[in-house]
Design a protein around this motif. Structure first.
Motif, short mmCIF file in Angstrom:
data_model
loop_
_atom_site.label_atom_id
_atom_site.label_comp_id
_atom_site.label_asym_id
_atom_site.label_seq_id
_atom_site.Cartn_x
_atom_site.Cartn_y
_atom_site.Cartn_z
N LEU A 190 0.84 -1.19 0.00
CA LEU A 190 0.00 0.00 0.00
C LEU A 190 0.88 1.24 0.00
O LEU A 190 1.59 1.51 0.97
N ASP A 191 0.86 1.96 -1.11
CA ASP A 191 1.65 3.18 -1.24
C ASP A 191 3.12 2.94 -0.90
O ASP A 191 3.78 3.75 -0.24
N GLY A 192 3.62 1.78 -1.33
CA GLY A 192 5.03 1.47 -1.12
C GLY A 192 5.36 0.83 0.20
O GLY A 192 6.53 0.54 0.47
N VAL A 193 4.36 0.59 1.03
CA VAL A 193 4.57 -0.05 2.33
C VAL A 193 4.07 -1.48 2.28
O VAL A 193 2.92 -1.73 1.91
N ARG A 194 4.92 -2.43 2.64
CA ARG A 194 4.52 -3.83 2.65
C ARG A 194 3.54 -4.10 3.79
O ARG A 194 3.70 -3.56 4.89
N THR A 195 2.54 -4.92 3.51
CA THR A 195 1.52 -5.22 4.52
C THR A 195 1.24 -6.71 4.58
O THR A 195 1.54 -7.46 3.65
N ILE A 196 0.65 -7.12 5.70
CA ILE A 196 0.11 -8.46 5.84
C ILE A 196 -1.38 -8.31 6.13
O ILE A 196 -1.79 -7.40 6.85
N ARG A 197 -2.19 -9.19 5.55
CA ARG A 197 -3.64 -9.05 5.65
C ARG A 197 -4.22 -10.04 6.66
O ARG A 197 -3.95 -11.25 6.60
N THR A 215 6.40 0.41 12.91
CA THR A 215 5.30 0.12 13.84
C THR A 215 4.16 -0.55 13.08
O THR A 215 3.80 -0.12 11.99
N PRO A 216 3.58 -1.61 13.63
CA PRO A 216 2.53 -2.35 12.91
C PRO A 216 1.17 -1.66 12.93
O PRO A 216 0.19 -2.16 13.49
N TYR A 217 1.11 -0.51 12.30
CA TYR A 217 -0.14 0.24 12.27
C TYR A 217 -1.14 -0.39 11.30
O TYR A 217 -0.75 -0.95 10.26
N PRO A 218 -2.43 -0.29 11.58
CA PRO A 218 -3.44 -0.63 10.57
C PRO A 218 -3.35 0.36 9.41
O PRO A 218 -3.18 1.56 9.63
N LEU A 219 -3.46 -0.13 8.19
CA LEU A 219 -3.36 0.75 7.02
C LEU A 219 -4.61 0.73 6.15
O LEU A 219 -4.90 1.72 5.48
N ARG A 220 -5.34 -0.38 6.14
CA ARG A 220 -6.57 -0.42 5.35
C ARG A 220 -7.54 -1.42 5.97
O ARG A 220 -7.16 -2.52 6.34
N LEU A 221 -8.79 -1.01 6.06
CA LEU A 221 -9.82 -1.87 6.62
C LEU A 221 -10.97 -2.01 5.63
O LEU A 221 -11.48 -1.01 5.12
N VAL A 230 -11.88 1.78 4.60
CA VAL A 230 -11.25 2.92 5.25
C VAL A 230 -9.73 2.78 5.16
O VAL A 230 -9.18 1.69 5.35
N ARG A 231 -9.06 3.89 4.86
CA ARG A 231 -7.60 3.92 4.84
C ARG A 231 -7.09 4.72 6.04
O ARG A 231 -7.71 5.73 6.43
N PHE A 232 -5.97 4.28 6.61
CA PHE A 232 -5.34 4.96 7.73
C PHE A 232 -3.94 5.38 7.31
O PHE A 232 -3.19 4.58 6.77
N ALA A 233 -3.60 6.64 7.58
CA ALA A 233 -2.29 7.15 7.17
C ALA A 233 -1.83 8.21 8.16
O ALA A 233 -2.58 8.63 9.05
N ASP A 234 -0.59 8.65 7.97
CA ASP A 234 -0.02 9.75 8.77
C ASP A 234 -0.12 9.49 10.27
O ASP A 234 -0.38 10.41 11.06
N TRP A 235 0.09 8.24 10.66
CA TRP A 235 0.09 7.93 12.09
C TRP A 235 1.18 8.74 12.80
O TRP A 235 2.33 8.75 12.39
N GLY A 236 0.77 9.45 13.87
CA GLY A 236 1.75 10.18 14.68
C GLY A 236 2.16 11.54 14.14
O GLY A 236 2.92 12.25 14.80
N LYS A 237 1.67 11.93 12.96
CA LYS A 237 2.03 13.23 12.41
C LYS A 237 1.18 14.33 13.04
O LYS A 237 0.00 14.14 13.33
N SER A 238 1.78 15.49 13.21
CA SER A 238 1.12 16.59 13.90
C SER A 238 -0.14 17.05 13.16
O SER A 238 -0.18 17.11 11.93
#
Length: 261
Positions: A190-197, A215-221, A230-238
């Motif tokens: 997803l956008d260049g980030v490897r994921t496991i489903r 960090t093993p953040y959720p990226l797509r649900l 739903v997509r999740f991005a920018d974890w921890g960004k101000s």
């Protein structure tokens, strides 16, 4: 002079032919794309990852939910079906508030929450619809609200209906649930980030793609029952949260609900 019998002549030193062939095979293997079989061991799909792919599905889900809870902020976008209504979300959520846009079939409006103060910015048609059937809701009031940031009273039904979309912990707790037996294994990017489903109930209970990097953040649900993606991005960004300028705010207090109820 006698003829040289076939096969006569200098012979290669013992082992030379075999060594040359092995070197050739090795060179070919090195030139081929990584992952082809027949050139030694296959590449470890978890090489260079955070190791989530080696864990049981339930453990991956637990770690993903914990990571989401610890993060101060996240950007959430996509579609959510709730109580028969489809909401399109584009929200930046923080511990102490949120900002973004919420779209329904009937309207699109901006939400901003700073601390406990909730502001909603929509056109006059939205407010006319909110006020229809309520006492003390003339059209001129809806016109005055349109295009402004309306500070919504905490006891107003509008506050109760939409504040949940600005509460990071509440929103994620409701979204991240998977229903049914979990399995894991499918890999994606997803956008260049490897994921496991993670897959629940063979897909009917929803799927969740978790980052294999950092960090093993959720990226797509994908929610169960086709209730949205739903997509999740920018974890921890101000997230810059501040109240709107006073000249853009209408504070109607209890009158939004009609007559101070």
């Amino acid at each position: 002079m006698s003829a040289i019998p076939p096969g006569a002549g200098p012979r290669p030193l013992p082992g030379t032919r075999r060594t040359g062939r092995a070197a050739l095979v090795g060179a070919v293997c090195a030139a081929l794309a990584v992952g082809l079989t027949g050139c030694g061991e296959e590449e470890d799909p978890d090489a260079g990852t955070n190791g989530m792919g080696k864990l049981p599905a339930a453990k991956i889900e637990s770690k993903a939910r914990a990571a989401a809870q610890r993060a101060d902020t996240v950007h959430l976008s996509g579609n959510v079906v709730s109580q028969g209504r489809t909401y399109k979300l584009d929200m930046s959520l923080a511990k102490d508030g949120a900002k973004g846009e919420l779209t329904t079939k009937a309207a699109a409006f901006q939400l901003l929450r700073v601390g406990e103060a909730l502001y909603l910015k929509a056109d006059a048609a939205f407010w006319a619809g909110e006020k229809s059937g309520r006492s003390g809701a003339p059209d001129q009031a809806a016109n005055k609200l349109g295009g402004k940031y309306v500070k919504v009273p905490a006891k107003d039904p509008v506050y109760k209906r939409f504040s949940g979309f600005t509460d990071k912990d509440t929103l994620l707790a409701g979204l991240l649930g998977l229903h049914g037996k979990l399995t894991a294994g499918d890999r994606d990017d997803l956008d260049g980030v490897r994921t496991i489903r993670l897959t629940a109930a063979a897909g009917s209970g929803g799927t969740l793609d978790v980052s294999l990097e950092g960090t093993p953040y959720p990226l797509r649900l994908r929610r169960a029952g086709g209730a949205g993606v739903v997509r999740f991005a920018d974890w921890g960004k101000s997230v810059d949260l501040k109240a709107p300028p006073k000249d853009q705010v209408v504070d109607y207090g209890p009158r939004i609900s009609g007559g101070g109820r």
